[in-house]
Write an enzyme that holds these catalytic residues in place. Structure first.
Site, PDB file in Angstrom:
ATOM      1  N   TYR A  79       0.848  -1.201   0.000  1.00  0.00           N
ATOM      2  CA  TYR A  79       0.000   0.000   0.000  1.00  0.00           C
ATOM      3  C   TYR A  79       0.881   1.247   0.000  1.00  0.00           C
ATOM      4  CZ  TYR A  79      -4.265  -2.519   1.355  1.00  0.00           C
ATOM      5  OH  TYR A  79      -5.354  -3.341   1.384  1.00  0.00           O
ATOM      6  N   TYR A 118      -0.820  -9.852   1.050  1.00  0.00           N
ATOM      7  CA  TYR A 118       0.288  -9.176   1.749  1.00  0.00           C
ATOM      8  C   TYR A 118       0.369  -9.653   3.199  1.00  0.00           C
ATOM      9  CZ  TYR A 118      -3.478  -5.993   3.338  1.00  0.00           C
ATOM     10  OH  TYR A 118      -4.630  -5.451   3.853  1.00  0.00           O
ATOM     11  N   ARG A 126      -2.890 -11.599   4.411  1.00  0.00           N
ATOM     12  CA  ARG A 126      -4.240 -11.242   3.978  1.00  0.00           C
ATOM     13  C   ARG A 126      -4.372 -11.602   2.501  1.00  0.00           C
ATOM     14  NH1 ARG A 126      -8.213  -7.371   4.834  1.00  0.00           N
ATOM     15  NH2 ARG A 126      -9.255  -9.376   4.757  1.00  0.00           N
ATOM     16  N   HIS A 129      -7.337  -8.381  -1.995  1.00  0.00           N
ATOM     17  CA  HIS A 129      -8.673  -7.779  -1.838  1.00  0.00           C
ATOM     18  C   HIS A 129      -8.601  -6.304  -2.224  1.00  0.00           C
ATOM     19  CE1 HIS A 129      -6.569  -7.104   1.969  1.00  0.00           C
ATOM     20  NE2 HIS A 129      -7.165  -5.921   1.963  1.00  0.00           N
ATOM     21  N   HIS A 131     -10.502  -2.674  -1.105  1.00  0.00           N
ATOM     22  CA  HIS A 131     -11.399  -2.016  -0.143  1.00  0.00           C
ATOM     23  C   HIS A 131     -12.358  -1.085  -0.874  1.00  0.00           C
ATOM     24  CE1 HIS A 131      -9.033  -3.045   3.545  1.00  0.00           C
ATOM     25  NE2 HIS A 131      -8.044  -3.099   2.673  1.00  0.00           N
TER      26      HIS A 131
HETATM   27 FE   LIG Z   1      -6.271  -4.244   2.845  1.00  0.00          FE
END
Ligand SMILES: [Fe+2]
Length: 193
Positions: A79, A118, A126, A129, A131
């Site tokens: 991110y 990640y 995780r 995905h 968000h």
């Molecule tokens: Fe996330």
């Protein structure tokens, strides 16, 4: 005299899309993309994903002018957020945050990339995905969209704790007009819009 019967139309009843946590990487410093294209015209690393869908009420009515935000990791699982300690590099050609508005039919579209899974703590990953945050006239929805067949889906506490996890999982198909790119549809249901 002609007799016209009243036709009873059964109401469409869609269930509200399950809520998911906002998570630690909601953008706070980054400016959102407002064109719908997070890939800098396809120059981002990874598989281009044409992501579209509609925002609907539980009665099936399109929600026009809803604000739809997405934020996500890049194709390597990173991110663009100061809280993300993942050493995987950022992609200078990928903007992981975008905002758009639905049209009169409740539709939205984004051009992004398929994110990677990640690390989310020792020994934990995780699954990939994206968000979503949706703001209608009467309510907000925060959720996450997952990808069918991802190996970490079955071990993810947030996906597994969703009331209707199937409503959060999409399948990818080949984008019709772009070799190598994928496409998918993800509709979001608000109770009242
Ligand atoms: Fe996330």
């Amino acid at each position: 005299m002609a007799v016209v019967d009243d036709v009873a139309v059964a109401p469409v009843t869609l269930l509200r899309t399950p809520d998911q946590i906002l998570g630690p990487f909601y953008p706070v410093q980054q400016k959102p993309v407002l064109t719908g294209d997070l890939t800098r015209s396809g120059r981002a690393q990874g598989t281009v994903l044409h992501l579209s869908g509609r925002v609907l009420t539980s009665a099936g009515t399109p929600v026009a002018r809803a604000r739809v935000e997405i934020w996500q990791a890049n194709a390597a699982g990173r991110y663009a957020h100061p809280n993300d300690g993942n050493p995987t590099p950022l992609d200078p050609n990928f903007d992981g945050f975008a905002i758009t508005t639905t049209d009169e039919q409740g539709r939205y579209t984004f051009k992004t990339v398929v994110p990677a899974a990640y690390p989310a703590g020792p020994g934990r990953m995780r699954p990939a995905h994206i968000h979503f945050k949706v703001i209608g006239e009467r309510e907000e929805l925060v959720t996450q969209m997952y990808f069918a067949g991802e190996e970490w889906n079955d071990r993810d506490p947030w996906l597994q704790s969703a009331r209707r996890k199937d409503a959060l999982i999409v399948s990818l198909h080949d984008a019709p007009d772009e070799p190598g790119a994928k496409a998918t549809t993800f509709d979001l249901v608000l109770a009242y819009g």
